[in-house]
Design an enzyme around this catalytic site. Structure first.
Site, PDB file in Angstrom:
ATOM      1  N   GLN A   1     -31.763   9.796 -17.911  1.00  0.00           N
ATOM      2  CA  GLN A   1     -31.111   8.480 -17.844  1.00  0.00           C
ATOM      3  C   GLN A   1     -30.667   8.215 -16.409  1.00  0.00           C
ATOM      4  OE1 GLN A   1     -28.297   7.938 -21.489  1.00  0.00           O
ATOM      5  NE2 GLN A   1     -28.464  10.124 -21.087  1.00  0.00           N
TER       6      GLN A   1
ATOM      7  N   VAL B   1     -30.734   7.677 -12.391  1.00  0.00           N
ATOM      8  CA  VAL B   1     -31.574   6.797 -11.544  1.00  0.00           C
ATOM      9  C   VAL B   1     -31.614   7.309 -10.099  1.00  0.00           C
ATOM     10  CG1 VAL B   1     -31.197   4.776 -13.001  1.00  0.00           C
ATOM     11  CG2 VAL B   1     -29.562   5.260 -11.162  1.00  0.00           C
ATOM     12  N   ASP B   2     -31.255   8.610  -9.928  1.00  0.00           N
ATOM     13  CA  ASP B   2     -31.106   9.155  -8.570  1.00  0.00           C
ATOM     14  C   ASP B   2     -32.354   9.883  -8.051  1.00  0.00           C
ATOM     15  OD1 ASP B   2     -28.888  11.543 -10.167  1.00  0.00           O
ATOM     16  OD2 ASP B   2     -31.065  11.665  -9.910  1.00  0.00           O
TER      17      ASP B   2
ATOM     18  N   HIS C   1     -34.163   4.872 -17.305  1.00  0.00           N
ATOM     19  CA  HIS C   1     -33.387   3.740 -16.785  1.00  0.00           C
ATOM     20  C   HIS C   1     -33.805   3.350 -15.374  1.00  0.00           C
ATOM     21  CE1 HIS C   1     -29.957   4.834 -19.806  1.00  0.00           C
ATOM     22  NE2 HIS C   1     -30.998   4.279 -20.386  1.00  0.00           N
TER      23      HIS C   1
ATOM     24  N   CYS D   1     -39.953 -12.947  -7.030  1.00  0.00           N
ATOM     25  CA  CYS D   1     -41.421 -12.843  -6.884  1.00  0.00           C
ATOM     26  C   CYS D   1     -41.927 -11.423  -7.115  1.00  0.00           C
ATOM     27  CB  CYS D   1     -41.845 -13.333  -5.494  1.00  0.00           C
ATOM     28  SG  CYS D   1     -41.419 -12.181  -4.169  1.00  0.00           S
TER      29      CYS D   1
ATOM     30  N   GLY E   1     -25.485  17.085 -20.029  1.00  0.00           N
ATOM     31  CA  GLY E   1     -24.627  16.195 -19.248  1.00  0.00           C
ATOM     32  C   GLY E   1     -24.755  14.734 -19.590  1.00  0.00           C
TER      33      GLY E   1
ATOM     34  N   ASN F   1     -22.783  20.753 -22.004  1.00  0.00           N
ATOM     35  CA  ASN F   1     -21.860  19.740 -21.504  1.00  0.00           C
ATOM     36  C   ASN F   1     -20.516  20.430 -21.260  1.00  0.00           C
ATOM     37  OD1 ASN F   1     -20.149  17.349 -21.295  1.00  0.00           O
ATOM     38  ND2 ASN F   1     -21.836  16.224 -22.237  1.00  0.00           N
TER      39      ASN F   1
HETATM   40  C1  BV8 Z   1     -31.909  -1.922 -24.684  1.00  0.00           C
HETATM   41  C2  BV8 Z   1     -28.042   1.114 -15.435  1.00  0.00           C
HETATM   42  C3  BV8 Z   1     -33.188  -3.463 -25.973  1.00  0.00           C
HETATM   43  C4  BV8 Z   1     -28.591   1.885 -14.331  1.00  0.00           C
HETATM   44  C5  BV8 Z   1     -27.349   1.844 -17.607  1.00  0.00           C
HETATM   45  C6  BV8 Z   1     -28.870   0.291 -30.103  1.00  0.00           C
HETATM   46  C7  BV8 Z   1     -30.215   0.235 -29.727  1.00  0.00           C
HETATM   47  C8  BV8 Z   1     -30.578  -0.371 -28.526  1.00  0.00           C
HETATM   48  C9  BV8 Z   1     -29.590  -0.923 -27.665  1.00  0.00           C
HETATM   49  C10 BV8 Z   1     -28.276  -0.875 -28.055  1.00  0.00           C
HETATM   50  C11 BV8 Z   1     -27.908  -0.276 -29.253  1.00  0.00           C
HETATM   51  N1  BV8 Z   1     -26.556  -0.373 -29.358  1.00  0.00           N
HETATM   52  C12 BV8 Z   1     -26.074  -1.006 -28.264  1.00  0.00           C
HETATM   53  C13 BV8 Z   1     -27.084  -1.345 -27.457  1.00  0.00           C
HETATM   54  C14 BV8 Z   1     -26.941  -2.045 -26.183  1.00  0.00           C
HETATM   55  C15 BV8 Z   1     -26.795  -1.093 -24.999  1.00  0.00           C
HETATM   56  C16 BV8 Z   1     -25.898   0.076 -25.268  1.00  0.00           C
HETATM   57  O1  BV8 Z   1     -26.372   1.167 -25.561  1.00  0.00           O
HETATM   58  N2  BV8 Z   1     -24.605  -0.116 -25.120  1.00  0.00           N
HETATM   59  C17 BV8 Z   1     -23.673   0.995 -25.316  1.00  0.00           C
HETATM   60  C18 BV8 Z   1     -22.642   1.001 -24.203  1.00  0.00           C
HETATM   61  C19 BV8 Z   1     -23.078   0.856 -26.692  1.00  0.00           C
HETATM   62  N3  BV8 Z   1     -28.116  -0.632 -24.611  1.00  0.00           N
HETATM   63  C20 BV8 Z   1     -28.868  -1.414 -23.818  1.00  0.00           C
HETATM   64  O2  BV8 Z   1     -28.548  -2.537 -23.461  1.00  0.00           O
HETATM   65  C21 BV8 Z   1     -30.198  -0.832 -23.350  1.00  0.00           C
HETATM   66  N4  BV8 Z   1     -31.237  -1.808 -23.520  1.00  0.00           N
HETATM   67  O3  BV8 Z   1     -31.718  -1.200 -25.600  1.00  0.00           O
HETATM   68  O4  BV8 Z   1     -32.844  -2.978 -24.707  1.00  0.00           O
HETATM   69  C22 BV8 Z   1     -32.060  -4.356 -26.362  1.00  0.00           C
HETATM   70  C23 BV8 Z   1     -31.782  -5.449 -25.574  1.00  0.00           C
HETATM   71  C24 BV8 Z   1     -30.720  -6.291 -25.955  1.00  0.00           C
HETATM   72  C25 BV8 Z   1     -29.929  -5.989 -27.074  1.00  0.00           C
HETATM   73  C26 BV8 Z   1     -30.210  -4.837 -27.844  1.00  0.00           C
HETATM   74  C27 BV8 Z   1     -31.275  -4.022 -27.481  1.00  0.00           C
HETATM   75  C28 BV8 Z   1     -30.133  -0.491 -21.864  1.00  0.00           C
HETATM   76  C29 BV8 Z   1     -29.330   0.755 -21.647  1.00  0.00           C
HETATM   77  C30 BV8 Z   1     -29.349   1.146 -20.160  1.00  0.00           C
HETATM   78  C31 BV8 Z   1     -28.153   0.555 -19.504  1.00  0.00           C
HETATM   79  N5  BV8 Z   1     -28.110   0.925 -18.098  1.00  0.00           N
HETATM   80  N6  BV8 Z   1     -27.248   1.978 -16.300  1.00  0.00           N
HETATM   81  C32 BV8 Z   1     -27.450   2.322 -13.477  1.00  0.00           C
HETATM   82  O5  BV8 Z   1     -26.773   1.469 -12.872  1.00  0.00           O
HETATM   83  O6  BV8 Z   1     -27.262   3.536 -13.429  1.00  0.00           O
HETATM   84  S1  BV8 Z   1     -26.453   2.851 -18.622  1.00  0.00           S
HETATM   85  C33 BV8 Z   1     -25.626   4.090 -17.805  1.00  0.00           C
HETATM   86  O7  BV8 Z   1     -25.133   4.966 -18.828  1.00  0.00           O
HETATM   87  C34 BV8 Z   1     -26.482   4.971 -16.916  1.00  0.00           C
HETATM   88  O8  BV8 Z   1     -27.841   4.658 -16.902  1.00  0.00           O
HETATM   89  C35 BV8 Z   1     -26.280   6.346 -17.535  1.00  0.00           C
HETATM   90  O9  BV8 Z   1     -27.381   7.112 -17.340  1.00  0.00           O
HETATM   91  C36 BV8 Z   1     -26.083   5.978 -18.947  1.00  0.00           C
HETATM   92  C37 BV8 Z   1     -25.550   7.045 -19.863  1.00  0.00           C
HETATM   93  O10 BV8 Z   1     -24.403   7.607 -19.288  1.00  0.00           O
HETATM   94  P1  BV8 Z   1     -24.400   9.215 -19.081  1.00  0.00           P
HETATM   95  O11 BV8 Z   1     -25.574   9.557 -18.236  1.00  0.00           O
HETATM   96  O12 BV8 Z   1     -24.282   9.887 -20.388  1.00  0.00           O
HETATM   97  O13 BV8 Z   1     -23.129   9.407 -18.173  1.00  0.00           O
HETATM   98  P2  BV8 Z   1     -21.594   9.439 -18.666  1.00  0.00           P
HETATM   99  O14 BV8 Z   1     -20.748   9.312 -17.449  1.00  0.00           O
HETATM  100  O15 BV8 Z   1     -21.405   8.497 -19.811  1.00  0.00           O
HETATM  101  O16 BV8 Z   1     -21.407  10.911 -19.270  1.00  0.00           O
HETATM  102  C38 BV8 Z   1     -21.486  12.027 -18.395  1.00  0.00           C
HETATM  103  C39 BV8 Z   1     -21.450  13.255 -19.303  1.00  0.00           C
HETATM  104  O17 BV8 Z   1     -21.618  14.417 -18.476  1.00  0.00           O
HETATM  105  C40 BV8 Z   1     -20.137  13.433 -20.025  1.00  0.00           C
HETATM  106  O18 BV8 Z   1     -20.402  13.809 -21.376  1.00  0.00           O
HETATM  107  C41 BV8 Z   1     -19.436  14.584 -19.281  1.00  0.00           C
HETATM  108  O19 BV8 Z   1     -18.657  15.385 -20.156  1.00  0.00           O
HETATM  109  C42 BV8 Z   1     -20.618  15.359 -18.793  1.00  0.00           C
HETATM  110  N7  BV8 Z   1     -20.423  16.117 -17.549  1.00  0.00           N
HETATM  111  C43 BV8 Z   1     -19.696  15.771 -16.452  1.00  0.00           C
HETATM  112  N8  BV8 Z   1     -19.839  16.724 -15.504  1.00  0.00           N
HETATM  113  C44 BV8 Z   1     -20.674  17.675 -16.003  1.00  0.00           C
HETATM  114  C45 BV8 Z   1     -21.041  17.300 -17.318  1.00  0.00           C
HETATM  115  N9  BV8 Z   1     -21.868  18.037 -18.087  1.00  0.00           N
HETATM  116  C46 BV8 Z   1     -22.342  19.186 -17.550  1.00  0.00           C
HETATM  117  N10 BV8 Z   1     -22.038  19.613 -16.309  1.00  0.00           N
HETATM  118  C47 BV8 Z   1     -21.207  18.891 -15.508  1.00  0.00           C
HETATM  119  N11 BV8 Z   1     -20.916  19.332 -14.277  1.00  0.00           N
HETATM  120 ZN    ZN Z   2     -39.426 -12.845  -3.456  1.00  0.00          ZN
END
Ligand code: BV8
Ligand code: ZN
Length: 252
Positions: A101, A103-104, A119, A130, A188, A214
């Site tokens: 997930q 984007v890096d 993503h 364009c 993660g 995690n």
């Molecule tokens: C879509 C942009 C069709 C890029 C991001 C059901 C089905 C489909 C869609 C949905 C659905 N329910 C709701 C939706 C809508 C929505 C959604 O999911 N909303 C959520 C908030 C409820 N989904 C969408 O819109 C998706 N599109 O499905 O299209 C559609 C269209 C319209 C309507 C319906 C469907 C698009 C989803 C993508 C969104 N873009 N980012 C950017 O700027 O980066 S999401 C964003 O969150 C990032 O991409 C990221 O990758 C993603 C997930 O987050 P995590 O990677 O899990 O990061 P987080 O900080 O949350 O957690 C970190 C974890 O690491 C923690 O657990 C922590 O404990 C742990 N950790 C920390 N340090 C460590 C560690 N673990 C191990 N070691 C460590 N050192």
């Molecule tokens: Zn252009």
């Protein structure tokens, strides 16, 4: 030393297909802030305000400067031992699919050869009107003008915003890699963003052994066969060395 269940090591050493789902936690030890941890990207910003096309149209300078700062952070970062260990796992398992997930681009930089970027990728910027590729995106928060293409269109990163659909080929590849996995490893991710967050359940229902790594339990923990609490940059290299040791056993 982390304790892994013995059959996990056995399963990985004899697996044909391994699928790995990574989230921001896999890049945390590269210095890239996660989204939902305290102090993470979204504790200071609201995702709807930044990671959506509506936000981009409404306030392009704010969204472009947020991504400009993240691009700078990514360019200054290096793959961490988690990324490297996943790349090295390919020498021990016939097929490793890294479904990310993030984007890096750090999995590819670490040497993983089969990376599925659900993503998109922050470093790939283009004109939203364009489609022409742009060199880069470097906008200060106090800029007077947003970054534009020669055609006048706004420059955006090729990432999937909320409400946007995932690249169809990437999602299909992720689903098929998950469905054929002998072992599925979630590393993660908070398991909050769909449809990526649905993959661990798909793996479990397809009969894979599901391992979660995690620093805390998540909604994925309940369906995992094994949960290992620890930092990805420490646990994943340990897992790799146990599998390597198991694979070498019996090799004269
Ligand atoms: C879509 C942009 C069709 C890029 C991001 C059901 C089905 C489909 C869609 C949905 C659905 N329910 C709701 C939706 C809508 C929505 C959604 O999911 N909303 C959520 C908030 C409820 N989904 C969408 O819109 C998706 N599109 O499905 O299209 C559609 C269209 C319209 C309507 C319906 C469907 C698009 C989803 C993508 C969104 N873009 N980012 C950017 O700027 O980066 S999401 C964003 O969150 C990032 O991409 C990221 O990758 C993603 C997930 O987050 P995590 O990677 O899990 O990061 P987080 O900080 O949350 O957690 C970190 C974890 O690491 C923690 O657990 C922590 O404990 C742990 N950790 C920390 N340090 C460590 C560690 N673990 C191990 N070691 C460590 N050192
Ligand atoms: Zn252009």
């Amino acid at each position: 030393m982390t304790g892994f269940a013995s059959n996990l090591i056995e399963r990985l050493a004899s697996a044909g297909n391994v699928a790995v789902l990574t989230g921001a936690g896999a890049s945390a030890e590269s210095g890239i802030p996660t989204f939902r941890d305290p102090g993470g990207l979204w504790s200071r910003f609201n995702p709807a305000e930044l990671a959506s096309f509506e936000a981009f149209r409404r306030d392009p300078i704010r969204v472009q400067s947020w991504y400009s700062a993240r691009i700078r952070a990514v360019l200054e970062s290096e793959p961490n031992p988690c990324h490297v260990a996943l790349a090295e796992l390919e020498a021990l398992v016939p097929s490793v699919s890294v479904i990310t997930q993030n984007v890096d681009g750090l999995h590819k930089r670490a040497g993983s050869s089969n990376v599925i970027e659900l993503h998109g990728n922050l470093l790939d910027v283009f004109c939203a009107t364009c489609g022409r590729a742009a060199e880069t995106l470097d906008v200060a928060p106090d800029a007077l003008e947003p970054a534009r293409c020669e055609c006048g269109g706004l420059i955006r990163p090729r990432v999937v915003w909320f409400g946007e659909t995932l690249p169809a080929d990437a999602y299909e590849s992720a689903v098929s890699a998950t469905a054929r996995a002998d072992v599925f490893i979630s590393i993660g991710t908070s398991g909050e963003v769909y449809p990526a967050a649905g993959l661990p359940r798909l793996a479990a229902e397809a009969g894979a052994y599901v391992l979660e790594i995690n620093v805390q339990r998540t909604p994925i923990s309940g369906l995992a066969d094994e949960v290992v609490l620890g930092a990805a940059g420490i646990v994943v290299p340990q897992l790799l060395s146990e599998v390597r040791r198991r694979s070498n056993v019996g090799v004269s």
